[in-house]
Design a protein around this motif. Structure first.
Motif, PDB file in Angstrom:
ATOM      1  N   PRO A  37       0.812  -1.219   0.000  1.00 16.44           N
ATOM      2  CA  PRO A  37       0.000   0.000   0.000  1.00 16.44           C
ATOM      3  C   PRO A  37       0.848   1.273   0.000  1.00 16.44           C
ATOM      4  O   PRO A  37       1.936   1.309   0.557  1.00 16.44           O
ATOM      5  N   THR A  38       0.314   2.300  -0.614  1.00 17.33           N
ATOM      6  CA  THR A  38       0.874   3.639  -0.537  1.00 17.33           C
ATOM      7  C   THR A  38       0.033   4.395   0.482  1.00 17.33           C
ATOM      8  O   THR A  38      -1.194   4.405   0.395  1.00 17.33           O
ATOM      9  N   ILE A  39       0.685   5.029   1.445  1.00 13.10           N
ATOM     10  CA  ILE A  39      -0.026   5.707   2.524  1.00 13.10           C
ATOM     11  C   ILE A  39      -0.001   7.213   2.288  1.00 13.10           C
ATOM     12  O   ILE A  39       1.058   7.802   2.127  1.00 13.10           O
ATOM     13  N   ALA A  55      -5.672  10.797  -4.613  1.00 13.75           N
ATOM     14  CA  ALA A  55      -5.988   9.371  -4.676  1.00 13.75           C
ATOM     15  C   ALA A  55      -6.890   9.072  -5.867  1.00 13.75           C
ATOM     16  O   ALA A  55      -6.675   8.093  -6.597  1.00 13.75           O
ATOM     17  N   ARG A  56      -7.892   9.900  -6.083  1.00  9.65           N
ATOM     18  CA  ARG A  56      -8.816   9.689  -7.217  1.00  9.65           C
ATOM     19  C   ARG A  56      -8.103   9.878  -8.548  1.00  9.65           C
ATOM     20  O   ARG A  56      -8.408   9.192  -9.518  1.00  9.65           O
ATOM     21  N   ALA A  57      -7.150  10.796  -8.617  1.00 15.33           N
ATOM     22  CA  ALA A  57      -6.381  10.987  -9.847  1.00 15.33           C
ATOM     23  C   ALA A  57      -5.580   9.727 -10.169  1.00 15.33           C
ATOM     24  O   ALA A  57      -5.517   9.296 -11.328  1.00 15.33           O
ATOM     25  N   ALA A  58      -4.998   9.117  -9.153  1.00 18.64           N
ATOM     26  CA  ALA A  58      -4.262   7.860  -9.362  1.00 18.64           C
ATOM     27  C   ALA A  58      -5.212   6.761  -9.825  1.00 18.64           C
ATOM     28  O   ALA A  58      -4.879   5.963 -10.711  1.00 18.64           O
ATOM     29  N   GLN A  59      -6.408   6.754  -9.269  1.00 16.72           N
ATOM     30  CA  GLN A  59      -7.396   5.752  -9.652  1.00 16.72           C
ATOM     31  C   GLN A  59      -7.830   5.964 -11.112  1.00 16.72           C
ATOM     32  O   GLN A  59      -7.885   5.003 -11.890  1.00 16.72           O
ATOM     33  N   ARG A  60      -8.104   7.202 -11.491  1.00 16.01           N
ATOM     34  CA  ARG A  60      -8.501   7.493 -12.878  1.00 16.01           C
ATOM     35  C   ARG A  60      -7.387   7.173 -13.868  1.00 16.01           C
ATOM     36  O   ARG A  60      -7.648   6.782 -15.003  1.00 16.01           O
ATOM     37  N   THR A  66      -8.054   0.384  -5.749  1.00 18.60           N
ATOM     38  CA  THR A  66      -8.359   0.242  -4.331  1.00 18.60           C
ATOM     39  C   THR A  66      -7.925   1.464  -3.529  1.00 18.60           C
ATOM     40  O   THR A  66      -6.739   1.790  -3.472  1.00 18.60           O
ATOM     41  N   ILE A  67      -8.909   2.135  -2.909  1.00 21.04           N
ATOM     42  CA  ILE A  67      -8.636   3.245  -1.997  1.00 21.04           C
ATOM     43  C   ILE A  67      -9.359   2.936  -0.693  1.00 21.04           C
ATOM     44  O   ILE A  67     -10.563   2.685  -0.684  1.00 21.04           O
ATOM     45  N   PRO A  91      -2.612  -0.502  -3.813  1.00 24.38           N
ATOM     46  CA  PRO A  91      -3.680   0.089  -3.000  1.00 24.38           C
ATOM     47  C   PRO A  91      -3.209   1.380  -2.326  1.00 24.38           C
ATOM     48  O   PRO A  91      -2.037   1.528  -1.990  1.00 24.38           O
ATOM     49  N   ILE A  92      -4.145   2.299  -2.163  1.00 21.66           N
ATOM     50  CA  ILE A  92      -3.866   3.573  -1.499  1.00 21.66           C
ATOM     51  C   ILE A  92      -4.618   3.588  -0.178  1.00 21.66           C
ATOM     52  O   ILE A  92      -5.802   3.251  -0.125  1.00 21.66           O
ATOM     53  N   VAL A  93      -3.930   4.002   0.881  1.00 25.50           N
ATOM     54  CA  VAL A  93      -4.542   4.135   2.203  1.00 25.50           C
ATOM     55  C   VAL A  93      -4.509   5.614   2.579  1.00 25.50           C
ATOM     56  O   VAL A  93      -3.440   6.203   2.728  1.00 25.50           O
ATOM     57  N   GLU A  94      -5.700   6.217   2.699  1.00 20.23           N
ATOM     58  CA  GLU A  94      -5.815   7.605   3.132  1.00 20.23           C
ATOM     59  C   GLU A  94      -5.928   7.615   4.656  1.00 20.23           C
ATOM     60  O   GLU A  94      -6.863   7.045   5.209  1.00 20.23           O
ATOM     61  N   VAL A  95      -4.977   8.244   5.313  1.00 21.06           N
ATOM     62  CA  VAL A  95      -4.990   8.298   6.776  1.00 21.06           C
ATOM     63  C   VAL A  95      -5.779   9.524   7.224  1.00 21.06           C
ATOM     64  O   VAL A  95      -5.558  10.635   6.728  1.00 21.06           O
ATOM     65  N   ASN A  96      -6.708   9.319   8.138  1.00 20.97           N
ATOM     66  CA  ASN A  96      -7.517  10.399   8.693  1.00 20.97           C
ATOM     67  C   ASN A  96      -7.276  10.449  10.200  1.00 20.97           C
ATOM     68  O   ASN A  96      -7.675   9.547  10.929  1.00 20.97           O
ATOM     69  N   LEU A  97      -6.596  11.496  10.652  1.00 17.88           N
ATOM     70  CA  LEU A  97      -6.251  11.632  12.072  1.00 17.88           C
ATOM     71  C   LEU A  97      -7.313  12.439  12.808  1.00 17.88           C
ATOM     72  O   LEU A  97      -7.587  13.592  12.451  1.00 17.88           O
TER      73      LEU A  97
END
Length: 132
Positions: A37-39, A55-60, A66-67, A91-97
């Motif tokens: 995964p890319t974080i 993240a959406r740009a990478a997906q497009r 996978t996000i 896969p991309i993992v978006e971290v939300n703190l």
């Protein structure tokens, strides 16, 4: 004679379309295919929404399908909004703190940023646990 400009315009449009499709296919071939995964981690005072466009740009672009969002509460507990499918490519993992301003460390920013690093470390550990 009147058909010549129309044929020229249509041919030019067709050539540009073919070139665009071809260059996109070539660009996709240049991405490294990995299940690691890319974080993405947002900045101070922000949230995972700041990571969405990237993240959406990478997906497009076809880099990933996978996000996943990793929510980290103020105690450092990590929860994912969904599982990463086995074998998911890039896969991309978006971290939300939840503690996005490190509110307990107003007088000691160094300790605050160290604590923020612990949050990210917890995400990495949680991802490793998911792979087991």
């Amino acid at each position: 004679m009147k058909r010549f400009p129309l044929i020229t315009i249509l041919t030019t449009i067709l050539a540009f379309c073919c070139l665009a499709v071809s260059s996109r296919a070539m660009a996709i071939q240049h991405y490294r295919q990995s299940t690691v995964p890319t974080i993405f981690v947002h900045g101070w005072g922000s949230s995972a929404r700041a990571e969405d466009k990237m993240a959406r740009a990478a997906q497009r672009a076809g880099v990933t399908k996978t996000i996943v969002r990793a929510n980290v509460d103020r105690q450092g507990k990590v929860s994912f909004d969904r599982n990463i499918p086995k074998g998911a490519i890039n896969p991309i993992v978006e971290v939300n703190l939840a503690d996005n301003k490190l509110s307990h460390y107003k007088d000691n920013y160094t300790a605050g940023y160290h604590h923020g690093g612990t949050y990210v470390k917890n995400v990495v550990k949680a991802l490793a646990d998911c792979k087991k």
